[in-house]
Every structure is written in structure tokens, then in C-alpha cells.
Design a protein around this motif. Structure first.
Motif, PDB file in Angstrom:
ATOM      1  N   PRO A   1      65.069 -30.992 -24.905  1.00  0.00           N
ATOM      2  CA  PRO A   1      63.743 -30.893 -25.305  1.00  0.00           C
ATOM      3  C   PRO A   1      63.206 -32.213 -25.387  1.00  0.00           C
ATOM      4  O   PRO A   1      63.729 -33.048 -25.933  1.00  0.00           O
ATOM      5  N   MET A   2      61.879 -32.257 -25.236  1.00  0.00           N
ATOM      6  CA  MET A   2      61.174 -33.403 -25.399  1.00  0.00           C
ATOM      7  C   MET A   2      61.067 -33.746 -27.032  1.00  0.00           C
ATOM      8  O   MET A   2      61.310 -32.663 -27.612  1.00  0.00           O
ATOM      9  N   PRO A   3      60.762 -34.736 -27.329  1.00  0.00           N
ATOM     10  CA  PRO A   3      60.631 -34.864 -28.815  1.00  0.00           C
ATOM     11  C   PRO A   3      59.753 -33.982 -29.596  1.00  0.00           C
ATOM     12  O   PRO A   3      58.772 -33.550 -28.829  1.00  0.00           O
ATOM     13  N   ARG A   4      60.061 -33.555 -30.493  1.00  0.00           N
ATOM     14  CA  ARG A   4      59.435 -32.403 -31.411  1.00  0.00           C
ATOM     15  C   ARG A   4      57.607 -32.574 -31.621  1.00  0.00           C
ATOM     16  O   ARG A   4      56.933 -31.627 -31.079  1.00  0.00           O
TER      17      ARG A   4
END
Length: 176
Positions: free
Chosen positions: A17-20
Motif C-alpha cells: 500500500p501507499m503511505p497511510r
């Protein structure tokens, strides 16, 4: 950056996933929006802008500026740098001897005050601008006449998009 020559299969997408807290990207498939005049916010007579990114956390905006008739647009000062790339037509500043032409790039340094002019023989000018901070409008002696910043741009967009039937919240597409 090297090509993915050491990657066994460079066409496999990133698997994590991309950074939160990363903001979503903005993708504007038809930035020139030549078939949809609703995308162009009228700023003054014969002057329109097409928002691309309205960054409220860093105080900058990126847009296309379109002028549909020759003339003097404005005299203004920038406390921060501005970048421009001419897509169509040409323009110049009264205070300088150069002309920004189609395909040309312009860097405007902080502190610059200038008067934008579209020449008489130009029917339409479109320039991509990144404006950092504020545009501070002045008279020839430097007296304050008004200003624009990312928040006044957002307000103009809200009003425009509501008026043309897209809804005021359509501007959220461009806010980061």
C-alpha cells in the motif's frame, strides 16, 4: 534513475500500500478541456483559468491561464517564484524586453513586479503557471490594489462550478 534492468519482471506493479497519510493523486485527462467550457473559470473579461492543483497546505496553485483577446491583463508582484510554460500564443511583460512564446518556459523570481500583455495579433494565449504564494496587484507606483492566493482561487472555482451546474464541491477534485 536506471531502467528496471535488474528487476526480473519490471511490469509487475508495486505490491504494497501507499503511505497511510499520502494524499491521492490528481489526474486531469483533458487539461485543455477544449470541448467543455465549464472547466474554465472566468476571472475577468476574456481571461479564464483552468485549475489543475490547488495546494492549501503549501499555498500554491497550478493552472492554465487562457486569454481570448489581446490586451493588458494585470500588474502584479510575486513574493515567491512562479513557473510558466506557454502552450499557445505568446505574451510579454512591459518591464522586460523578452517575449514568452509557444513552447517556451519562464521563471519569475521572487520580488518580481510586472505587467502582463498579450500582443494585438494574438487571438488566444494559454500558459501553464505554477504560482507560489500570492499575486499582489499594484498600480505603477506599487500601491496595493488587490491580491489572489490559493484560497481566493478556490472561492472563484466554487462559485463558477456551482453556476455551471457541476456543484460547488467539484473544486475538491483539485484541492490537496
Amino acid at each position: 534513475m536506471p531502467l528496471a534492468s535488474t528487476d526480473e519482471n519490471p511490469r509487475v506493479p508495486y505490491k504494497h500500500p501507499m503511505p497511510r497519510n499520502a494524499l491521492p493523486e490528481i489526474v486531469v485527462p483533458d487539461a485543455l478541456a477544449e470541448d467543455d467550457p465549464r472547466m474554465w473559470v472566468q476571472q475577468a473579461e476574456n481571461v479564464f483559468f483552468r485549475p489543475l492543483c490547488l495546494n492549501v497546505s503549501q499555498g500554491y496553485w497550478m493552472n492554465l491561464l487562457k486569454v481570448t483577446k489581446s490586451g493588458v491583463l494585470s500588474r502584479h508582484r510575486h513574493p515567491n517564484a512562479v513557473h510558466g510554460f506557454v502552450l499557445k500564443g505568446r505574451w510579454h511583460y512591459l518591464e522586460h524586453d523578452w517575449e514568452a512564446r509557444e513552447g517556451g518556459y519562464v521563471f519569475e523570481p521572487p520580488g518580481e513586479t510586472h505587467t502582463l500583455v498579450v500582443p494585438d495579433d494574438v487571438e488566444e494565449m494559454i500558459t501553464y503557471f505554477q504560482v507560489n504564494g500570492v499575486m499582489y496587484y499594484v498600480d505603477p507606483d506599487g500601491n496595493h490594489l488587490g491580491y489572489e492566493d490559493v484560497f481566493t482561487k478556490i472561492d472563484m472555482c466554487r462559485d463558477h462550478f456551482e453556476t455551471v451546474g457541476l456543484g460547488a464541491d467539484y473544486v475538491e477534485t483539485f484541492i490537496r
